[in-house]
Design a protein around this motif. Structure first.
Motif, short mmCIF file in Angstrom:
data_model
loop_
_atom_site.label_atom_id
_atom_site.label_comp_id
_atom_site.label_asym_id
_atom_site.label_seq_id
_atom_site.Cartn_x
_atom_site.Cartn_y
_atom_site.Cartn_z
N THR A 21 0.84 -1.19 0.00
CA THR A 21 0.00 0.00 0.00
C THR A 21 0.88 1.24 0.00
OG1 THR A 21 -0.12 0.07 2.40
CG2 THR A 21 -1.83 -1.20 1.27
N SER A 22 0.28 2.36 -0.39
CA SER A 22 1.06 3.60 -0.48
C SER A 22 1.60 4.03 0.88
CB SER A 22 0.22 4.71 -1.09
OG SER A 22 -0.89 4.99 -0.27
N SER A 23 0.91 3.68 1.99
CA SER A 23 1.39 4.10 3.29
C SER A 23 2.64 3.34 3.71
CB SER A 23 0.30 3.94 4.35
OG SER A 23 -0.04 2.58 4.48
N ASN A 24 2.90 2.16 3.08
CA ASN A 24 4.10 1.39 3.39
C ASN A 24 5.18 1.57 2.35
OD1 ASN A 24 2.95 0.27 5.68
ND2 ASN A 24 1.99 -1.37 4.52
N ALA A 25 4.89 2.29 1.30
CA ALA A 25 5.84 2.44 0.21
C ALA A 25 7.00 3.34 0.62
CB ALA A 25 5.13 3.03 -1.01
N LYS A 56 -6.83 15.41 3.58
CA LYS A 56 -7.24 14.19 2.88
C LYS A 56 -6.57 14.07 1.51
CE LYS A 56 -11.69 13.92 5.18
NZ LYS A 56 -13.14 14.00 5.01
N GLY A 57 -6.16 15.19 0.94
CA GLY A 57 -5.44 15.16 -0.33
C GLY A 57 -3.94 15.24 -0.16
N VAL A 58 -3.49 15.99 0.84
CA VAL A 58 -2.06 16.21 1.04
C VAL A 58 -1.37 14.94 1.55
CG1 VAL A 58 -0.34 17.51 2.35
CG2 VAL A 58 -2.38 18.67 1.49
N LEU A 59 -1.91 14.30 2.58
CA LEU A 59 -1.24 13.15 3.19
C LEU A 59 -1.02 12.00 2.21
CD1 LEU A 59 -2.90 13.19 6.73
CD2 LEU A 59 -0.64 14.05 6.07
N PRO A 60 -2.06 11.54 1.49
CA PRO A 60 -1.82 10.44 0.54
C PRO A 60 -0.84 10.81 -0.57
CG PRO A 60 -4.18 10.75 0.89
CD PRO A 60 -3.48 11.87 1.57
N ALA A 61 -0.90 12.05 -1.04
CA ALA A 61 -0.01 12.47 -2.12
C ALA A 61 1.45 12.44 -1.66
CB ALA A 61 -0.38 13.87 -2.59
N ASP A 63 2.64 10.75 0.99
CA ASP A 63 3.00 9.37 1.30
C ASP A 63 3.39 8.61 0.03
OD1 ASP A 63 2.53 9.66 4.02
OD2 ASP A 63 0.60 8.62 4.01
N ARG A 64 2.69 8.86 -1.05
CA ARG A 64 2.99 8.22 -2.33
C ARG A 64 4.36 8.65 -2.84
NH1 ARG A 64 -1.36 9.68 -4.68
NH2 ARG A 64 -0.51 11.58 -5.58
N GLU A 65 4.71 9.92 -2.67
CA GLU A 65 5.96 10.45 -3.21
C GLU A 65 7.14 10.28 -2.26
OE1 GLU A 65 6.19 11.35 -6.32
OE2 GLU A 65 4.04 11.22 -6.63
N LEU A 66 6.91 10.39 -0.93
CA LEU A 66 8.01 10.40 0.04
C LEU A 66 8.06 9.19 0.94
CD1 LEU A 66 7.76 14.15 1.15
CD2 LEU A 66 9.23 13.15 -0.62
N GLY A 67 7.06 8.34 0.88
CA GLY A 67 6.98 7.22 1.82
C GLY A 67 6.05 7.60 2.97
N ALA A 68 5.80 6.66 3.84
CA ALA A 68 4.84 6.84 4.93
C ALA A 68 5.27 7.95 5.89
CB ALA A 68 4.66 5.54 5.69
N HIS A 69 4.30 8.76 6.30
CA HIS A 69 4.55 9.83 7.25
C HIS A 69 4.49 9.29 8.68
CE1 HIS A 69 0.13 9.77 7.23
NE2 HIS A 69 0.22 10.23 8.47
N ARG A 70 4.93 10.14 9.61
CA ARG A 70 4.85 9.83 11.03
C ARG A 70 4.09 10.96 11.70
NH1 ARG A 70 8.60 10.41 15.83
NH2 ARG A 70 9.72 11.94 14.59
N ALA A 71 3.03 10.61 12.43
CA ALA A 71 2.26 11.63 13.17
C ALA A 71 3.08 12.07 14.38
CB ALA A 71 0.92 11.05 13.61
N LEU A 72 3.11 13.37 14.62
CA LEU A 72 3.84 13.93 15.76
C LEU A 72 2.85 14.44 16.80
CD1 LEU A 72 6.58 16.01 13.90
CD2 LEU A 72 6.78 13.71 14.86
N PRO A 73 3.26 14.47 18.07
CA PRO A 73 2.39 15.03 19.10
C PRO A 73 2.20 16.54 18.89
CG PRO A 73 4.54 14.46 20.03
CD PRO A 73 4.52 13.98 18.60
N LEU A 74 1.17 17.08 19.49
CA LEU A 74 0.84 18.50 19.32
C LEU A 74 1.46 19.39 20.40
CD1 LEU A 74 -2.86 18.09 18.17
CD2 LEU A 74 -0.80 18.44 16.78
N THR A 75 2.52 18.93 21.01
CA THR A 75 3.24 19.71 22.01
C THR A 75 3.75 21.01 21.39
OG1 THR A 75 3.97 17.61 22.92
CG2 THR A 75 5.07 19.58 23.75
#
Length: 115
Positions: A21-25, A56-61, A63-75
């Protein structure tokens, strides 16, 4: 005989690899993100992701180009920031509905968290 054939098919189907899947790419070779005053320029595909776009458009795009993202805390984030996500050194910030800022290598634009 028929039962044996069915068992063989079932066993072999378990050996097939699931599609990636794109999130694991992994990141695509040669794709570079250039943060700027309006958002992000993506080369060599000559595409843009400007501030105001939906997560909803930015994250998948990305992830597809750079690989899976990592969510960071809101500190250390302004109260209007609902999420921040990281791809390597690039961190993007979002309200509930919009891409509002980036930071990378000590530079930042838009609304960002302090760390």
């Amino acid at each position: 005989m028929r039962a044996g054939l069915c068992l063989l098919v079932i066993c072999l189907s378990g050996c097939l690899a699931a599609p990636e899947t794109s999130s694991n790419a992994a990141a695509k070779i040669g794709v570079t993100v250039h943060p700027d005053a309006q958002g992000l320029a993506i080369s060599p595909v000559d595409q843009r992701i400007d501030f105001g776009r939906s997560p909803k458009g930015v994250l998948p795009a990305l992830d597809r180009e750079l690989g899976a993202h990592r969510a960071l805390p809101l500190t250390h984030c302004p109260t209007s920031i609902a999420a921040q996500h990281q791809w390597g050194k690039l961190v993007l910030t979002f309200t509930g509905e919009r891409f509002v800022g980036w930071r990378k290598d000590g530079q930042r634009q838009g609304m960002t968290c302090t760390s």
